[in-house]
Scaffold this motif. Sequence first.
Motif, PDB file in Angstrom:
ATOM      1  N   PRO A 164      58.583  14.811 -10.999  1.00  0.00           N
ATOM      2  CA  PRO A 164      57.214  14.988 -10.504  1.00  0.00           C
ATOM      3  C   PRO A 164      56.254  13.983 -11.156  1.00  0.00           C
ATOM      4  CG  PRO A 164      57.898  16.858 -11.871  1.00  0.00           C
ATOM      5  CD  PRO A 164      59.068  15.944 -11.738  1.00  0.00           C
ATOM      6  N   LEU A 165      55.211  13.652 -10.421  1.00  0.00           N
ATOM      7  CA  LEU A 165      54.216  12.709 -10.925  1.00  0.00           C
ATOM      8  C   LEU A 165      53.329  13.388 -11.961  1.00  0.00           C
ATOM      9  CD1 LEU A 165      53.084  11.106  -7.539  1.00  0.00           C
ATOM     10  CD2 LEU A 165      54.694  10.165  -9.201  1.00  0.00           C
ATOM     11  N   THR A 166      52.772  12.580 -12.840  1.00  0.00           N
ATOM     12  CA  THR A 166      51.822  13.120 -13.818  1.00  0.00           C
ATOM     13  C   THR A 166      50.509  13.394 -13.102  1.00  0.00           C
ATOM     14  OG1 THR A 166      50.973  10.951 -14.435  1.00  0.00           O
ATOM     15  CG2 THR A 166      52.895  11.778 -15.682  1.00  0.00           C
ATOM     16  N   ARG A 173      46.950   8.490  -6.514  1.00  0.00           N
ATOM     17  CA  ARG A 173      47.473   8.518  -5.135  1.00  0.00           C
ATOM     18  C   ARG A 173      46.504   9.230  -4.188  1.00  0.00           C
ATOM     19  NH1 ARG A 173      54.025   9.156  -5.001  1.00  0.00           N
ATOM     20  NH2 ARG A 173      54.470   7.350  -6.282  1.00  0.00           N
ATOM     21  N   MET A 174      45.874  10.302  -4.689  1.00  0.00           N
ATOM     22  CA  MET A 174      44.915  11.038  -3.863  1.00  0.00           C
ATOM     23  C   MET A 174      43.718  10.141  -3.533  1.00  0.00           C
ATOM     24  SD  MET A 174      44.199  13.762  -2.248  1.00  0.00           S
ATOM     25  CE  MET A 174      45.028  15.193  -2.829  1.00  0.00           C
ATOM     26  N   LYS A 179      40.758   6.697   0.436  1.00  0.00           N
ATOM     27  CA  LYS A 179      40.238   5.395   0.861  1.00  0.00           C
ATOM     28  C   LYS A 179      40.884   4.964   2.168  1.00  0.00           C
ATOM     29  CE  LYS A 179      38.982   3.571  -3.640  1.00  0.00           C
ATOM     30  NZ  LYS A 179      39.282   2.561  -4.663  1.00  0.00           N
ATOM     31  N   GLN A 180      42.184   5.214   2.270  1.00  0.00           N
ATOM     32  CA  GLN A 180      42.913   4.823   3.475  1.00  0.00           C
ATOM     33  C   GLN A 180      42.416   5.578   4.711  1.00  0.00           C
ATOM     34  OE1 GLN A 180      47.109   5.666   3.169  1.00  0.00           O
ATOM     35  NE2 GLN A 180      47.629   4.569   5.038  1.00  0.00           N
ATOM     36  N   LEU A 181      42.042   6.857   4.522  1.00  0.00           N
ATOM     37  CA  LEU A 181      41.577   7.681   5.630  1.00  0.00           C
ATOM     38  C   LEU A 181      40.059   7.700   5.781  1.00  0.00           C
ATOM     39  CD1 LEU A 181      43.994  10.735   5.111  1.00  0.00           C
ATOM     40  CD2 LEU A 181      44.191   8.928   6.809  1.00  0.00           C
ATOM     41  N   ASP A 182      39.379   6.958   4.974  1.00  0.00           N
ATOM     42  CA  ASP A 182      37.895   6.886   4.980  1.00  0.00           C
ATOM     43  C   ASP A 182      37.267   8.258   4.795  1.00  0.00           C
ATOM     44  OD1 ASP A 182      37.759   4.114   5.333  1.00  0.00           O
ATOM     45  OD2 ASP A 182      37.929   4.323   7.529  1.00  0.00           O
TER      46      ASP A 182
END
Length: 183
Positions: A164-166, A173-174, A179-182
């Motif tokens: 799992p990610l820290t 990532r969130m 940003k990718q979804l504006d």
Amino acid sequence: MDAINQVFALFRINYHNQYYAAFKDNELLNQARRLWLNSLAQFAPETILRGARKVIEESEYLPTLNRMIRACQGDPEKFGLLDAHAAYVEACRAPSPKSAHHWSHPAVYHAGCASDWYFLMTNPEKVAFPIFERHYLKLCERVMNGAELPAPNVQLLPETIETPLTKEENLKRMEALRKQLDL
């Protein structure tokens, strides 16, 4: 209906005198055909014809309906199948995961799946066995008619196990996703 007519034609040829003694007139013959049709409806036409040939080869007397039903059921042992109760016991005693168990025949596994494993485990034999038996006998008939049942699908562990990610990596990532979804 065609299979029943063919069976009676085979019986007429093979058991000539007994046949005409048993079925003296057409009305009696038609009643017998209807009875046999209703009683053997659960079997495929090929199974009925195979059973008739088996009876003719093994008996010198005109068979009863009971004898014909047993002949149509066939001999499961020739196909590597257990009797219904032994298969039920195997299904109930199999450990989890069920698909990883070494089954005597795939029909036992598939009958257990069709009956629902939880149902088999939580109900008494007098309730669960008839359900299992019905599914198992249908599968046995398919096997005896030449069907190949697939082996249980064993789910393998994944090749790699991801850690799992820290918390910080999840936040990064969130943020990138926002940003990718504006958002």
